[in-house]
Design an enzyme around this catalytic site. Sequence first.
Site, short mmCIF file in Angstrom:
data_model
loop_
_atom_site.label_atom_id
_atom_site.label_comp_id
_atom_site.label_asym_id
_atom_site.label_seq_id
_atom_site.Cartn_x
_atom_site.Cartn_y
_atom_site.Cartn_z
N GLN A 55 -42.88 74.63 -28.75
CA GLN A 55 -42.92 73.54 -27.78
C GLN A 55 -41.66 72.68 -27.86
OE1 GLN A 55 -45.02 73.03 -25.35
NE2 GLN A 55 -44.00 71.15 -24.68
N HIS A 96 10.26 67.66 -19.33
CA HIS A 96 9.69 66.58 -20.15
C HIS A 96 8.18 66.78 -20.25
CE1 HIS A 96 9.52 62.62 -22.03
NE2 HIS A 96 8.43 62.40 -21.30
N PHE A 150 22.41 64.46 -27.53
CA PHE A 150 22.74 63.56 -26.42
C PHE A 150 23.87 64.21 -25.62
CE2 PHE A 150 24.75 60.18 -24.11
CZ PHE A 150 23.70 59.34 -23.75
N ASP A 200 14.67 59.37 -19.22
CA ASP A 200 13.54 60.03 -18.56
C ASP A 200 13.15 59.31 -17.27
OD1 ASP A 200 13.53 61.69 -20.79
OD2 ASP A 200 12.00 60.51 -21.82
N CYS A 246 -46.15 96.05 -24.44
CA CYS A 246 -46.18 95.25 -23.20
C CYS A 246 -46.31 96.10 -21.96
CB CYS A 246 -44.95 94.35 -23.12
SG CYS A 246 -43.40 95.23 -23.40
#
Length: 953
Positions: A656, A128, A111, A164, A728
């Site tokens: 699917q 804060h 404090f 605050d 492919c």
Amino acid sequence: MLWQGNRALRRFSTGQVYFKNKLKVALIGQSLFGQEVYSHLCKEGHRVVGVFTVPDKDGKADPLALAAEKNGTPVFKFPRWRVKGKTIKEVAEAYRSVGAELNVLPFCTQFIPMDVIDSPKHGSIIYHPSVLPRHRGASAINWTLIMGDKKAGFSVFWADDGLDTGPILLQRSCDVEPNDTVDALYNRFLFPEGIKAMVEAVQLIADGKAPRIPQSEEAATYEGIQKKENAEISWDQSAEALHNWIRGHDKVPGAWTEINGQVVTFYGSSLLNSSIPPGEPLEIKGAKKPGLVTKSGLVLFGNDGKALMVRNLQFEGGKMIPASQYFSAGETSVVELTAEEVKVAETIKVIWAGILSNVPVIEDSTDFFKSGASSMDVVRLVEEIRQKCGGLQLQNEDVYMATKFEDFIQKVVRKLRGEDQEAELVVDYVSKEVNEMTVKMPYQCFINGQFTDADDGKTYDTINPTDGSTICKVSYASSVDVDKAVAAAKDAFENGEWGRMNARERGILMYRLADLLEENQEELATIEALDSGAVYTLALKTHIGMSVQTFRYFAGWCDKIQGSTIPINQARPNRNLTFTRKEPLGVCAIIIPWNYPLMMLAWKSAACLAAGNTLVLKPAQVTPLTALKFAELSVKAGFPKGVINIIPGSGSIAGQRLSEHPDIRKLGFTGSTLVGKQIMKSCAVSNLKKVSLELGGKSPLIIFSDCELDKAVRMGMGAVFFNKGENCIAAGRLFVEESIHDEFVTRVVEEIKKMKIGDPLDRSTDHGPQNHKAHLEKLLQYCEAGVKEGATLVYGGRQVQRPGFFMEPTVFTDVEDHMYLAKEESFGPIMVISKFQNGDIDGVLQRANNTEYGLASGVFTRDINKAMYVSEKLEAGTVFINTYNKTDVAAPFGGVKQSGFGKDLGMNMPYLSTAHHRIVRFMLHATLLYCFKGHFLHGSWIWAFKGTDFFQS
């Protein structure tokens, strides 16, 4: 040097901005946050004339004090500033002696009297950790989470005589993520951005530009410090409210409940969005529904039927355990140390002594935290052990779970012995003695890191095409299994270790997996030969070899994929910055074909994983075994549970369900055009998931008379017969210039007669069996159709008279453009040859492009101008010139027209491209930053601020 002449400022091109107004600052507070604010203020040229902090604790100075003392700044350590409401005279005198112009309180537990607060010319500013006026009080971060706020942030305000309540100087805010903890918020935003904001606030004051915005009392809240007795969990709440309560109390003071008459504190909460995993019930006092102790943690239920997961539990004595080990917590016995382990323990004792310098002797009962250690000491302990104990990698949680020295050494030893790891993967193999080795093949679904039977227990036979025998029975995944796999992948992406892992760590796992593929290449190639009929030598080089290359290539890309900045009109003078951000999509589905089972898996999954996605992969029904072996190796490589899931089964059921599943964000498919269209439709109707398709082909190969004929014959045969024609990009139709047509055909037939057809495991075999019986039958029907239409069958066209699914390499000539053979792909060892007139380049190009497919193409000629002209006109994703089948992991691969869209391989990885753009706005140093998120995965940015300008570092 700071140079100010009558406030006429001169700018120097330096790393520190000393040309601005600067202040004499008193820093009042403590902690690592205070230390960083101090360091940044000094770096910015402000003069910190005094640091006022707390006294040493257990002989250890606060980090702020250490930094200031090292820098020669006067440090004062007052236990208190006032007695009985009055400021202590000696303290006040010491404070005034430094002559501060501004007090900065980054984090202060003491404090401070108002005469000190008001003493400097500019007063005092305080940090804060909330967006005031909400959550005034000392536990603001906690209450932000407890109350379920969607926004968190901090305020820098002018100190007054209220709690605050002073005027706001500046504020910053951020989104609160669903599973954020106090630590996560602090580390991600409140700490780094708070430091910048404190420095910015001081500079605004120095420049005379700092606002004083009165706080509104509307929506103002005040919450006191949460104490342990107030943190008991009230169970009659929703799962989200329970989660907020637990995470809001995480670490200090800890949300608790009573279990079996004992107070148990919960840590590491996350909302459970996936299906509830199986577990053992645990009765909890006051809870209407028992919890479930699962392999991943303790599942808890809210009154809304939804669930959350708690990872760690702490008992009254301080012992912390993984929640998954609740029922086995007391079963661990004390391990006896070997001589080598004793040396490790002695090294660790020295490390503890260095950290806990206030403790005279480290004993077995010494508690790390009760002896004064902090969270930063945990990081130091883990790092020192890694450096001094042979790279032993502990996690921060390991320290919290074994706080006493004796328990910690036991944990370290178990980790050294590998006993502290998760239960070893259980694999029920099918084993075969073949190819001079024992081949071990998993055959079950692989879901969430475990091999498991299909939900309904169904199986099917996978067949060896060499002799038609059954290799083994394989789990036949149902829609339920798909849902389980997707849920596991989603949980791993959203809640698991994978989602938190950085890009470089992902790359390390992928390199490790590539190494394991290479180490096991002979077994994988053997399985590929058994399951798909691939010739072993080809499987070793291509099927497996390119899979290894693919994973290594994309492992290297993990930490190199970046977004880009975009110069926009508002960039100057408004200092707007726009950039793209690349991000993973989430859960991706991959459906692969049967011709290259492992290589097609690698092509798609490596890019997917490199970007940070999780995946559910369905191998072709007829070739599931190398994919399941891959799953086993992924566990050995260290991939977390749920990241990779493999579900063998049919396309009509499993495939699917994947295409219509709402939690899948992207589906990659390689297969027929017909099935690709159905997948695309299902993906669109379900949730508009992204799709990439590599579909059918009818690749033209044009051979001009000026070619090198020997090379054209050799490579033309490879273009058709490579991998038994099950390729492919196989040349589906050859156009041979008239003047060399007959000689080309003669030479091809001569070479075919030299080919050895036989067992794919025989090293001298050139041509193995077709992949499966149905495909062989289709190829025979294809040949019959060609004969009926009038094409000339020059060679082959029949099944080889031996067990298995062998077909003779086949050659057709006189194939006209209208014929079935000219339009449809065979996907087998069938060479379809058409003649074209000498010199008719444009004519043959028109015929070559007269197809709905466009996967690949080729041209053979010695004339470079002709080659470039033809390659430009051919409508295909790839054009080969004087070569064929040359693919590489660095070159993008894909088709056009009905051969699909999207590319595999290459640096751009469009397979992972996102379609959406989200705008994220950052307001930093009065600069507006627009972030358009899109294209395939998150990048990461580190921003350095110099003055008010952005620089990317």
